[in-house]
Design an enzyme around this catalytic site. Structure first.
Site, PDB file in Angstrom:
ATOM      1  N   CYS A 157     -12.940  22.127 -30.726  1.00 34.02           N
ATOM      2  CA  CYS A 157     -13.303  22.302 -32.137  1.00 34.02           C
ATOM      3  C   CYS A 157     -12.982  23.735 -32.573  1.00 34.02           C
ATOM      4  O   CYS A 157     -11.818  24.106 -32.599  1.00 34.02           O
ATOM      5  CB  CYS A 157     -14.777  21.965 -32.360  1.00 34.02           C
ATOM      6  SG  CYS A 157     -15.291  20.385 -31.671  1.00 34.02           S
ATOM      7  N   ASP A 204     -11.214  12.155 -37.751  1.00 33.40           N
ATOM      8  CA  ASP A 204     -11.498  13.588 -37.697  1.00 33.40           C
ATOM      9  C   ASP A 204     -11.133  14.222 -39.036  1.00 33.40           C
ATOM     10  O   ASP A 204      -9.958  14.461 -39.322  1.00 33.40           O
ATOM     11  CB  ASP A 204     -10.710  14.230 -36.558  1.00 33.40           C
ATOM     12  CG  ASP A 204     -11.118  15.667 -36.286  1.00 33.40           C
ATOM     13  OD1 ASP A 204     -11.813  16.263 -37.136  1.00 33.40           O
ATOM     14  OD2 ASP A 204     -10.757  16.196 -35.221  1.00 33.40           O
ATOM     15  N   HIS A 236     -14.539  13.552 -34.328  1.00 32.03           N
ATOM     16  CA  HIS A 236     -14.483  14.985 -34.053  1.00 32.03           C
ATOM     17  C   HIS A 236     -15.653  15.373 -33.137  1.00 32.03           C
ATOM     18  O   HIS A 236     -16.799  15.019 -33.387  1.00 32.03           O
ATOM     19  CB  HIS A 236     -14.578  15.778 -35.362  1.00 32.03           C
ATOM     20  CG  HIS A 236     -14.436  17.252 -35.158  1.00 32.03           C
ATOM     21  ND1 HIS A 236     -13.209  17.864 -35.007  1.00 32.03           N
ATOM     22  CD2 HIS A 236     -15.372  18.233 -35.058  1.00 32.03           C
ATOM     23  CE1 HIS A 236     -13.404  19.162 -34.829  1.00 32.03           C
ATOM     24  NE2 HIS A 236     -14.710  19.396 -34.859  1.00 32.03           N
TER      25      HIS A 236
END
Length: 268
Positions: A157, A204, A236
């Site tokens: 991330c 995502d 995500h």
């Protein structure tokens, strides 16, 4: 092929598959207590997980976390998983003990302001220190901290962007893996001078399909080895915070980890 030979071959494959699954179960921790230690290095907290094997790999993993930092148990457990795979693993505290709240919708939390406060000017020096610690460590399989340690960057991330940044020329990284990276800029992809691998989620908002395809185009133009893997049934954050009670998400999290390990073993 004779029946006996076919049966022996099938049995051998089954035994190999069973041994491989056993390795996965012993290496990847989804729950439990972290086994690494937090240390202070140049005023920076590092979560260090050292391999227990007699011959650790000559590559250290610098684990750059998501916005939940080393406070999140899953991040420490994943760092430990890399150490069980044979790598000295160093996870810098990117947020000085004040990561984003577990619920990003917490009243008063401003995600944009948080990210702005932890941009490259703040983050890069911390990763520099983590790399320096790795190169000075005798736990990186080079027998004495002589600086020959290869550096693999793994980022999730928020951290995915920095995995890319640190395989640019002169930044100190040799190979990069990023899971569902966010805020990754085109120039940072174009600048890579080492092999880069990406694990992407099917759903995502921070890395939608159009942007994912653009990253592929830019990686192709670098001339470096690259990989882009897309995992179905994922969202995500799956590389760290997958719902492992869901077989599809569990498979994706574990396979993305294996993707990183194989990438590092092949290119570092």
């Amino acid at each position: 092929m004779k029946l006996a030979t076919t049966l022996a071959l099938c049995l051998g494959i089954a035994q190999q598959a069973s041994a491989f699954q056993d390795w996965i179960d012993r290496t990847i921790a989804h729950t439990g207590e972290p086994i690494g230690k937090e240390i202070d290095y140049n005023g920076l907290t590092l979560y260090v997980s050292k391999p227990a094997c007699k011959k650790p790999k000559k590559t250290a993993v610098i684990y750059i976390t998501d916005v939940f930092g080393i406070n999140l148990t899953e991040n420490k457990l994943l760092a430990d998983s890399f150490s069980r795979a044979g790598y000295l693993t160093i996870t810098p505290d990117m947020f000085a003990g004040q990561p984003a709240p577990a619920d990003l919708n917490t009243p008063g939390f401003n995600a944009s302001a948080f990210l702005a406060a932890h941009g490259p000017a703040v983050a890069d020096p911390k990763i520099d220190d983590a790399i320096a610690y790795a190169r000075a460590s005798s736990s990186c399989g080079n027998g004495g901290g002589d600086g020959d340690c290869k550096i693999a960057l793994t980022g999730y991330c928020y951290g995915g962007r920095y995995a890319f940044r640190f395989v640019a020329g002169g930044k100190g990284g040799d190979v990069a893996f990023a899971a569902h990276p966010s805020a990754l800029e085109e120039g940072e992809v174009e600048a890579v001078e080492g092999p880069a691998s990406v694990a992407a989620a099917e759903i995502d908002d921070l890395l939608p399909a159009q942007q994912r395809h653009r990253i592929e185009e830019l990686l192709l133009q670098t001339g470096q080895p690259y990989q882009m893997s897309l995992y179905s049934g994922t969202f995500h954050g799956f590389g760290v915070r997958a719902n492992v009670s869901d077989p599809e998400q569990k498979f994706a999290k574990e396979t993305a980890f294996l993707q990183a390990v194989h990438w590092f073993d092949s290119w570092a």
